[in-house]
Structures are given as structure tokens and as C-alpha cells.
Design a protein around this motif. Structure first.
Motif, short mmCIF file in Angstrom:
data_model
loop_
_atom_site.label_atom_id
_atom_site.label_comp_id
_atom_site.label_asym_id
_atom_site.label_seq_id
_atom_site.Cartn_x
_atom_site.Cartn_y
_atom_site.Cartn_z
N TRP A 89 0.83 -1.21 0.00
CA TRP A 89 0.00 0.00 0.00
C TRP A 89 0.86 1.26 0.00
CZ3 TRP A 89 -4.59 0.12 -1.73
CH2 TRP A 89 -5.42 -0.99 -1.63
N LEU A 90 1.96 1.25 0.76
CA LEU A 90 2.88 2.39 0.72
C LEU A 90 3.54 2.50 -0.65
CD1 LEU A 90 4.55 2.17 4.25
CD2 LEU A 90 3.08 4.01 3.40
N SER A 91 3.84 1.36 -1.27
CA SER A 91 4.42 1.35 -2.61
C SER A 91 3.47 1.99 -3.61
CB SER A 91 4.74 -0.08 -3.05
OG SER A 91 5.69 -0.67 -2.22
N ILE A 92 2.20 1.61 -3.55
CA ILE A 92 1.21 2.15 -4.48
C ILE A 92 1.00 3.65 -4.25
CG2 ILE A 92 -1.27 2.17 -5.02
CD1 ILE A 92 -1.13 -0.92 -4.61
N THR A 93 0.84 4.04 -2.99
CA THR A 93 0.60 5.45 -2.68
C THR A 93 1.79 6.32 -3.08
OG1 THR A 93 -0.81 4.76 -0.84
CG2 THR A 93 -0.11 7.06 -0.88
N GLY A 94 2.97 5.92 -2.62
CA GLY A 94 4.18 6.68 -2.96
C GLY A 94 4.46 6.65 -4.45
N GLY B 56 9.43 4.17 -15.25
CA GLY B 56 9.81 3.43 -14.05
C GLY B 56 8.69 3.35 -13.03
N GLN B 57 8.05 4.47 -12.76
CA GLN B 57 6.96 4.47 -11.78
C GLN B 57 5.72 3.78 -12.31
OE1 GLN B 57 7.24 5.18 -8.58
NE2 GLN B 57 9.38 5.50 -9.07
N GLY B 58 5.43 3.95 -13.58
CA GLY B 58 4.27 3.30 -14.18
C GLY B 58 4.36 1.79 -14.12
N LEU B 59 5.52 1.26 -14.48
CA LEU B 59 5.71 -0.19 -14.43
C LEU B 59 5.70 -0.71 -12.99
CD1 LEU B 59 8.40 -0.72 -17.21
CD2 LEU B 59 5.95 -1.24 -17.31
N GLY B 60 6.27 0.06 -12.09
CA GLY B 60 6.28 -0.32 -10.68
C GLY B 60 4.86 -0.45 -10.13
N LEU B 61 3.98 0.47 -10.51
CA LEU B 61 2.60 0.42 -10.02
C LEU B 61 1.90 -0.86 -10.46
CD1 LEU B 61 1.42 4.11 -10.47
CD2 LEU B 61 1.71 2.86 -8.33
N VAL B 62 2.21 -1.33 -11.66
CA VAL B 62 1.62 -2.60 -12.13
C VAL B 62 2.04 -3.74 -11.20
CG1 VAL B 62 1.61 -4.28 -14.02
CG2 VAL B 62 1.47 -1.83 -14.53
N ARG C 186 -0.45 -5.87 -8.74
CA ARG C 186 -0.53 -7.32 -8.94
C ARG C 186 -0.26 -8.07 -7.63
NH1 ARG C 186 -3.06 -11.46 -10.63
NH2 ARG C 186 -1.76 -13.21 -11.19
N ASN C 187 0.70 -7.61 -6.86
CA ASN C 187 0.98 -8.25 -5.58
C ASN C 187 -0.22 -8.16 -4.65
OD1 ASN C 187 3.76 -9.44 -5.01
ND2 ASN C 187 4.21 -7.66 -6.28
N LEU C 188 -0.88 -7.02 -4.61
CA LEU C 188 -2.08 -6.91 -3.77
C LEU C 188 -3.19 -7.83 -4.28
CD1 LEU C 188 -2.36 -3.15 -2.83
CD2 LEU C 188 -1.95 -5.07 -1.32
N LEU D 294 -2.77 -10.70 -5.80
CA LEU D 294 -2.38 -12.06 -5.41
C LEU D 294 -2.62 -12.30 -3.92
CD1 LEU D 294 0.92 -12.41 -7.47
CD2 LEU D 294 -1.25 -13.61 -7.87
N ILE D 295 -2.35 -11.31 -3.10
CA ILE D 295 -2.60 -11.42 -1.66
C ILE D 295 -4.09 -11.59 -1.40
CG2 ILE D 295 -2.54 -10.13 0.53
CD1 ILE D 295 0.18 -8.95 -0.52
N ARG D 296 -4.90 -10.79 -2.07
CA ARG D 296 -6.35 -10.88 -1.91
C ARG D 296 -6.88 -12.25 -2.36
NH1 ARG D 296 -10.33 -6.33 -4.12
NH2 ARG D 296 -11.39 -6.26 -2.14
N LYS D 297 -6.35 -12.73 -3.48
CA LYS D 297 -6.76 -14.04 -4.01
C LYS D 297 -6.43 -15.15 -3.01
CE LYS D 297 -6.06 -16.93 -8.10
NZ LYS D 297 -5.33 -17.02 -9.38
N ALA D 298 -5.23 -15.10 -2.43
CA ALA D 298 -4.81 -16.11 -1.45
C ALA D 298 -5.69 -16.05 -0.20
CB ALA D 298 -3.34 -15.91 -1.09
N ALA D 299 -6.06 -14.85 0.23
CA ALA D 299 -6.91 -14.69 1.41
C ALA D 299 -8.29 -15.28 1.15
CB ALA D 299 -7.01 -13.21 1.78
N ARG D 300 -8.81 -15.10 -0.04
CA ARG D 300 -10.13 -15.69 -0.38
C ARG D 300 -10.07 -17.22 -0.40
NH1 ARG D 300 -11.86 -11.28 -4.61
NH2 ARG D 300 -10.15 -12.21 -5.73
N ARG D 301 -8.96 -17.76 -0.89
CA ARG D 301 -8.80 -19.22 -0.91
C ARG D 301 -8.78 -19.78 0.51
NH1 ARG D 301 -4.81 -18.79 -5.18
NH2 ARG D 301 -3.28 -18.83 -3.54
N ARG D 302 -8.11 -19.06 1.41
CA ARG D 302 -8.01 -19.53 2.80
C ARG D 302 -9.34 -19.43 3.53
NH1 ARG D 302 -3.13 -16.67 2.45
NH2 ARG D 302 -4.03 -14.88 3.52
#
Length: 100
Positions: free
Chosen positions: A53-58, A77-83, A87-89, A91-99
Motif C-alpha cells: 500500500w505504501l508502494s502504491i501510494t508513494g 519506471g513508476q508506471g511499471l512499478g505500479l503494475v 498485482r501483488n495486492l 495475489l494477496i487478496r486471491k490467497a486470502a479468499r482461498r483460505r
């Protein structure tokens, strides 16, 4: 003290964008402090959700600053980083739903 001269800008608008850039750097740098603190607390390397979340906001604020400055290298650089951060968030959300 003249803030315009201190930051080498010529208007209040430019000064505001420089301050946005500084805020972006603080948020973006804060992600490393958060990750380090949580890793020390856990006794192993961890990447907390707050890191992303800090990565996305910053990163979004830095992208806005880069667009204002019309800096194509910084924009790319910043545009690609946001992708990656989004994506990591996802994946985290997907894993939480599976659990659940």
C-alpha cells in the motif's frame, strides 16, 4: 527564508509539486522502514501488506510528479512499478479468499 529560491522553483504551483514529490519519497521510503520493522519483530524477512500500500501510494504520487515534470524515464519506471504493486495486492487478496 524564501521557499521558492530554496527549492529552485519559480511559482507556488511548482513548489506544491516539489512538496508532492517529497511526500511521495517519504511514503515510498517508509515502506522499507515498515518492512524492516516487521521483519525484526518476526525474526525473519517478511513483506507486510502495508508495504504494497505504501508502494502504491508513494509510486502513484511519484508518477504524478514525473508526469508534471514530463520526465519519460521516471514515468516509465513508476508506471511499471505500479503494475507490480497492484498485482501483488491482487495475489494477496486471491490467497486470502482461498483460505477463507
Amino acid at each position: 527564508m524564501d521557499l521558492l529560491a530554496l527549492f529552485h522553483v519559480e511559482s507556488g504551483t511548482e513548489l506544491a509539486w516539489v512538496l508532492v514529490g517529497f511526500l511521495a519519497q517519504v511514503l515510498f521510503g517508509g515502506r522499507f522502514v515498515l518492512q524492516w520493522w516487521r521483519s525484526e519483530k518476526a525474526g525473519e524477512s517478511v513483506v507486510p501488506v502495508g508495504f504494497w500500500w505504501l508502494s502504491i501510494t508513494g509510486g502513484a504520487l511519484m508518477l504524478a510528479y514525473a508526469l508534471y515534470r514530463m520526465d519519460p524515464v521516471f514515468v516509465l519506471g513508476q508506471g511499471l512499478g505500479l503494475v507490480v504493486y497492484l498485482r501483488n495486492l491482487a495475489l494477496i487478496r486471491k490467497a486470502a479468499r482461498r483460505r477463507a
